[in-house]
Design a protein around this motif. Structure first.
Motif, short mmCIF file in Angstrom:
data_model
loop_
_atom_site.label_atom_id
_atom_site.label_comp_id
_atom_site.label_asym_id
_atom_site.label_seq_id
_atom_site.Cartn_x
_atom_site.Cartn_y
_atom_site.Cartn_z
N VAL A 268 38.18 63.26 9.77
CA VAL A 268 39.44 62.80 10.36
C VAL A 268 40.41 62.44 9.23
CG1 VAL A 268 40.55 61.16 11.93
CG2 VAL A 268 38.19 61.92 12.37
N TYR A 269 41.63 62.95 9.32
CA TYR A 269 42.67 62.66 8.34
C TYR A 269 43.87 62.03 9.03
CZ TYR A 269 40.21 65.70 5.03
OH TYR A 269 39.28 66.25 4.19
N SER A 270 44.60 61.24 8.28
CA SER A 270 45.88 60.71 8.75
C SER A 270 46.99 61.63 8.30
CB SER A 270 46.11 59.30 8.17
OG SER A 270 47.46 58.92 8.33
N TRP A 271 47.99 61.85 9.19
CA TRP A 271 49.15 62.64 8.78
C TRP A 271 49.88 61.99 7.61
CZ3 TRP A 271 49.83 67.45 10.22
CH2 TRP A 271 49.39 67.90 11.47
N ALA A 272 49.74 60.68 7.47
CA ALA A 272 50.55 59.94 6.50
C ALA A 272 49.91 59.86 5.12
CB ALA A 272 50.81 58.53 7.03
N ASP A 273 48.59 60.12 5.01
CA ASP A 273 47.91 59.90 3.74
C ASP A 273 46.98 61.06 3.40
OD1 ASP A 273 48.78 57.08 3.34
OD2 ASP A 273 47.62 56.81 5.20
N LEU A 274 46.88 61.33 2.10
CA LEU A 274 45.86 62.27 1.64
C LEU A 274 44.52 61.56 1.58
CD1 LEU A 274 47.86 64.07 -1.18
CD2 LEU A 274 46.93 65.16 0.86
N GLY A 275 43.46 62.28 1.80
CA GLY A 275 42.12 61.70 1.77
C GLY A 275 41.64 61.40 3.17
N PRO A 276 40.32 61.54 3.41
CA PRO A 276 39.77 61.37 4.76
C PRO A 276 39.78 59.92 5.23
CG PRO A 276 38.02 61.71 3.16
CD PRO A 276 39.31 61.92 2.42
N VAL A 277 39.95 59.76 6.54
CA VAL A 277 39.85 58.45 7.16
C VAL A 277 38.40 58.14 7.48
CG1 VAL A 277 40.54 57.03 9.15
CG2 VAL A 277 42.18 58.62 8.10
N CYS A 278 37.70 59.13 8.06
CA CYS A 278 36.27 58.97 8.33
C CYS A 278 35.64 60.33 8.53
CB CYS A 278 36.02 58.08 9.54
SG CYS A 278 36.55 58.79 11.11
N ARG B 283 41.76 53.21 12.66
CA ARG B 283 43.22 53.16 12.70
C ARG B 283 43.87 54.48 13.13
NH1 ARG B 283 45.07 55.15 7.61
NH2 ARG B 283 43.39 55.44 6.09
N CYS B 284 43.19 55.29 13.92
CA CYS B 284 43.71 56.59 14.30
C CYS B 284 44.12 56.65 15.76
CB CYS B 284 42.66 57.69 14.05
SG CYS B 284 42.79 58.40 12.41
N THR B 285 45.18 57.41 16.02
CA THR B 285 45.57 57.80 17.37
C THR B 285 45.81 59.29 17.37
OG1 THR B 285 47.97 57.59 17.04
CG2 THR B 285 46.76 55.58 17.64
N ARG B 286 46.03 59.86 18.55
CA ARG B 286 46.33 61.30 18.63
C ARG B 286 47.56 61.66 17.80
NH1 ARG B 286 44.28 64.86 22.14
NH2 ARG B 286 42.76 64.16 23.68
N LEU B 287 48.54 60.76 17.74
CA LEU B 287 49.79 61.07 17.06
C LEU B 287 49.72 60.85 15.56
CD1 LEU B 287 52.41 59.56 19.56
CD2 LEU B 287 51.52 61.89 19.45
N THR B 288 48.75 60.11 15.10
CA THR B 288 48.71 59.78 13.67
C THR B 288 47.62 60.53 12.90
OG1 THR B 288 47.23 57.89 14.04
CG2 THR B 288 49.62 57.46 14.10
N CYS B 289 46.71 61.18 13.61
CA CYS B 289 45.58 61.80 12.92
C CYS B 289 45.32 63.24 13.36
CB CYS B 289 44.31 60.97 13.13
SG CYS B 289 44.32 59.39 12.23
N LEU B 290 44.60 63.98 12.53
CA LEU B 290 44.19 65.36 12.79
C LEU B 290 42.75 65.53 12.31
CD1 LEU B 290 45.45 67.76 10.03
CD2 LEU B 290 45.99 65.31 9.92
N LEU B 291 42.15 66.65 12.69
CA LEU B 291 40.74 66.88 12.37
C LEU B 291 40.55 68.16 11.57
CD1 LEU B 291 39.23 66.36 15.96
CD2 LEU B 291 39.64 64.60 14.22
N THR B 292 39.59 68.13 10.65
CA THR B 292 39.02 69.36 10.10
C THR B 292 37.53 69.31 10.36
OG1 THR B 292 38.50 68.55 7.86
CG2 THR B 292 40.76 69.37 8.26
N PRO C 205 33.95 79.12 7.07
CA PRO C 205 35.15 78.42 6.61
C PRO C 205 35.30 77.04 7.24
CG PRO C 205 35.72 79.97 8.33
CD PRO C 205 34.26 80.17 8.06
N THR C 206 36.20 76.24 6.67
CA THR C 206 36.62 74.99 7.29
C THR C 206 37.72 75.28 8.29
OG1 THR C 206 36.05 73.71 5.32
CG2 THR C 206 37.61 72.71 6.86
N ASN C 207 37.63 74.68 9.46
CA ASN C 207 38.62 74.88 10.51
C ASN C 207 39.36 73.58 10.77
OD1 ASN C 207 40.06 76.18 12.57
ND2 ASN C 207 38.23 77.10 13.47
N HIS C 208 40.38 73.64 11.63
CA HIS C 208 41.17 72.44 11.91
C HIS C 208 41.52 72.37 13.38
CE1 HIS C 208 44.43 75.45 11.22
NE2 HIS C 208 44.96 74.82 12.26
N LEU C 209 41.87 71.18 13.84
CA LEU C 209 42.35 70.98 15.20
C LEU C 209 43.38 69.87 15.18
CD1 LEU C 209 41.88 71.89 18.19
CD2 LEU C 209 40.43 69.86 18.42
#
Length: 840
Positions: free
Chosen positions: A682-692, A723-732, A745-749
């Motif tokens: 899980v990544y935040s749109w606002a920051d580089l580096g994984p959230v969890c 600290r994630c919501t649908r609007l603030t985070c994305l997945l790989t 490969p690595t995929n995303h959603l």
């Protein structure tokens, strides 16, 4: 014995000639003139009138701006090719001398020394005439294909044969279904109207004595050691010498190798050697399996190659140029290698173009590309007068004989969409007239084409149409009530209004043979055929190049569902950004649909599923214009083709939401089982580096299947990350084996539309370029998460190792393979980098 039968199936498609045969080419410089002699010029053969006029400076590049309209006059005139040749003494010594035209486009009379010796009316047919001794003046006089088609339509007065004309948006010519010619040459929704004329294939003399074998048609007698003895129907004995008796099979790309054998054919008559030649021979079997499925009404529809079910991954092929003499070996090799490099194993040669040249199929043989071969009938009804049927019969027989030795061709199909056109009434045919058109349909495709194919070739299946319900259509009298029924056969599906990110809008079909979305090519592809005033999305040029009704508006509406549209006040930047956003939209749409088909291969849901093919529309372009292609005219990859490298990967994780639950499937084309776990980051749109990061348990994934490997409600997943919501985070996510080695490969959603994402910033990507052997490495440094990072080097031809990717780390390195000499300085100067946040 099965393999031997297959072997002889290959042999029977082999064109053999005697050693005594002599040939002399008549290719090269001819003269060309129009009907009143006002235009006279040298012309190259093989070639066409348009190419000759352009090469000699009589016209500009036909693809420049609006020249397709400016040069309409060419196709309304009659043109004559002339050459003078002498039959050599060596040829004159033979008992027979033939004048051979491998292909003439299209309606022409052949004059030899002022006497008519033949007539031609079929672009797809080979013509042979007898020749006399001495000097010869050879003229081939072509009639306007547009006027000829109109005259044929006028002569057919009993009832109309629709469609009369193409839609106005295509700016094309009428009645193309009355001439046996490339149907798209009168225009299509992705191509211009250039009704060509000319000697588009080889012209030559052939001379021989006694015996001339066009075809070896044989049956096995017996085998001994590595020599197989065969006797043909005329009682000549042939010794076919193989390198081994241990036969290695030809496999599609990704499923094995493509070995071949060098076969020597020797012919004897009265103890004299009269034939000694060699050819490549491949071995493989193919079955189209249509049988009941447990838990589902209807029938399966999949291909078994050498006894193994194979999921077809690929695209649809259209003519690579309006002028076939411009389709060089380099063009074919680049496009077909691009298909393989995107992990494709199949292409459908679409029925509105041409039967491709021999080299096309030979490359497909070598690369392991399976070919779904249409006959050249598309999106129309056709006449069934005797003359038309007879030329079609000859066309079909010649093409099957020419092509059936290629292992790459796995199926013949009678037409493109004509069953569907009749069944769903594209042409407003009255109920009282419907039986007449169904009778014509059966006459052409079933009683003639199908019969000829089955007589000529027993080694591969035949379908009457695409899309079709297959054997169910046959049982319904060859025109099913609903040829799009997802319980049978193959389907074509297009929707530009429904949200392409919503997988529930796609049909869960047995086999998807057409689907797709448009995009524009890059600016570097458009620039050579346009001028500054054309460089806006609302220009006359962009309207003129769009041959699909409302296509430009449809792209913007689809893109606007999930993206902020470009809004730069600088006109050229806004235009280039708009081209970019159409490619982002197309890539993401086709990715979503293709992944849906791949994950549906092992499931039956509500009676639908077991999808075993995904061939998106379309691979290549015929000119510089918007289309459904993944490769631009000239060979440049669109973002879609880079995405295809991943969504067609042999092992692939596919993620989607169903009822607010995240599911991830592992898809495997391999022939062995895998133990795999899913790793979700899980990544935040606002920051580089994984959230969890979350990891599933290991799951056994059988070869040739799609299995769920991860399932969790989205709300619970996000809550677990703090600290994630649908609007603030994305997945790989990616797949790992028990040794934690990544597979595929690595995929995303995205959990929301990117236009709604909170925290997305400008990444301000910087780059450094370095030379590495014959390639160049490009290292990108980003200050923020960057979706759809697009690298472009303008008009420097070549290919990146990856492009259009999601950047969630500070540094990423890709390579660039140039197709011509370049330098670090030139690449650095030409390189532009665009990400989603950069366009608004």
């Amino acid at each position: 014995f099965v393999l031997l039968c297959l072997y002889f199936g290959v042999l029977s498609g082999f064109s053999a000639v005697t050693e005594q045969k002599q040939t002399e080419s008549l290719n090269g410089k001819w003269s060309l003139s129009n009907s009143d002699g006002s235009v006279s010029l040298p012309a190259q053969v093989p070639g066409c009138v348009h190419s000759a006029l352009h090469q000699q400076g009589f016209i500009q590049d036909p693809y420049f701006r609006f020249n397709d309209l400016s040069y309409r006059w060419i196709a309304f005139d009659n043109w004559t090719y002339t050459t003078i040749f002498t039959v050599s003494a060596q040829l004159r010594s033979k008992q027979k001398v033939l004048l051979v035209f491998d292909g003439a486009d299209t309606v022409a009379s052949v004059w030899l020394n002022g006497i008519t010796v033949g007539k031609m009316n079929n672009m797809f047919q080979r013509y042979v005439n007898m020749l006399k001794d001495g000097d010869n003046v050879l003229k081939v006089s072509f009639l306007s294909p547009v006027l000829y088609a109109a005259e044929q339509r006028k002569a057919h007065s009993a009832y109309r044969v629709p469609p009369e004309c193409p839609p106005d948006v295509q700016k094309g010519e009428c009645h193309v279904n009355f001439i046996r010619k490339e149907q798209s040459s009168f225009s299509w929704d992705w191509g211009p109207s250039f009704p060509t004329m000319g000697l588009w294939k080889e012209v030559r003399l052939e001379a021989f004595d006694v015996l001339h074998l066009i075809q070896v048609s044989s049956v096995p007698l017996y085998s001994a050691s590595d020599i197989l003895i065969v006797q043909n129907v005329k009682c000549f004995v042939f010794y076919i010498i193989l390198q081994s008796v241990q036969v290695k099979l030809w496999w599609p790309n990704g499923h094995g190798n493509q070995p071949f054998y060098q076969m020597t054919v020797r012919g004897f008559q009265d103890e004299y050697l009269i034939l000694n030649t060699e050819t490549k021979v491949y071995f493989r079997t193919v079955e189209l399996v249509q049988e009941p499925i447990v838990g589902s009404p209807g029938l399966s529809f999949y291909f078994r190659i050498n006894g193994k079910p194979v999921f077809l991954k690929g695209s649809n092929w259209i003519p690579a140029h309006s002028f076939q003499d411009q389709v060089t070996p380099a063009v074919l090799k680049n496009l077909l290698q691009s298909a393989v490099d995107a992990n494709m194993n199949a292409l459908r040669v679409w029925g509105g173009g041409v039967y491709e040249q021999d080299l096309f199929y030979s490359i497909c043989d070598e690369l392991g590309i399976m070919v779904w071969q249409d006959f050249m009938f598309a999106c129309a009804m056709y006449p069934t007068e005797n003359a038309f049927i007879q030329t079609v019969r000859e066309e079909v027989a010649q093409q099957v004989q020419r092509l059936k030795s290629h292992p790459s061709i796995i199926i013949w199909s009678g037409n493109n969409e004509n069953e569907a056109a009749l069944a769903t009434d594209w042409f407003n045919i009255s109920v009282s007239q419907r039986p007449t058109y169904i009778k014509d349909y059966v006459t052409l495709y079933v009683n003639n084409i199908r019969k000829i194919v089955q007589d000529e070739d027993h080694s591969r299946p035949f379908l009457v149409s695409s899309p079709t319900n297959g054997v169910e259509s046959e049982q319904e009298g060859w025109v099913a009530a609903n040829p799009y029924d997802t319980h049978y056969g193959d389907t074509h599906f297009y929707s530009y209004v429904l949200d392409c990110w919503d997988w529930t809008t796609f049909p869960r079909t047995r086999f998807a043979s057409e689907y797709g979305f448009q995009s524009w090519p890059s600016f570097s592809t458009l620039q050579p055929v346009s001028v500054k005033e054309d460089w806006s999305y609302g220009s006359n040029f962009t309207s003129h190049r769009q041959h699909h009704e409302d296509g430009n508006q449809q792209m913007m509406k689809q893109a606007a569902l999930h993206f902020n549209l470009p809004n730069s006040t600088e006109p050229l930047k806004r235009f280039r950004d708009t081209l970019y956003i159409t490619q982002v939209m197309q890539a993401q749409c086709v990715k979503t649909q293709t992944e849906f088909y791949r994950r549906s291969q092992s499931e039956i849901i509500d009676g639908r599923g077991h999808t075993m093919g995904a061939l998106y529309w379309q691979l290549n372009d015929i000119w510089q214009a918007p289309s459904w292609s993944s490769i631009e005219f000239g060979g440049k990859w669109k973002m879609l083709h880079y995405f295809a490298q991943n969504f067609f990967a042999a092992v692939l994780p596919v993620g989607f939401e169903d009822d607010n639950t995240l599911l991830i499937y592992a898809v495997s084309d391999l022939d062995h089982n895998l133990m795999l776990r899913t790793v979700v980051t899980v990544y935040s749109w606002a920051d580089l580096g994984p959230v969890c990061t979350l990891k599933s348990d290991l799951v056994s994934v059988p070869g040739g299947s799609a299995m769920a490997t991860f399932k969790q409600p989205v709300a619970a997943l996000l809550a677990g990350c703090g600290r994630c919501t649908r609007l603030t985070c994305l997945l790989t996510f990616h797949l790992e084996d028990p040794s934690s080695v990544q597979q595929g490969p690595t995929n995303h959603l995205f959990l929301c539309s990117p236009k709604e994402a909170q925290g997305l910033q400008r990444p301000n990507i910087t780059v450094s370029v370095h030379e590495y052997k014959t390639d160049y490495t490009i290292t990108l440094h980003s200050a923020a998460v960057a979706p759809f990072v697009w690298l472009d080097v303008g008009n420097i031809p070549g290919r990146f190792s990856s492009n259009g990717f999601l950047m969630v780390s500070r540094n990423v390195t890709v390579s660039f393979n140039p197709w011509r000499p370049t330098s670090v300085a030139e690449l650095s100067k030409s390189l532009t980098i665009t990400s989603l946040r950069d366009v608004y």
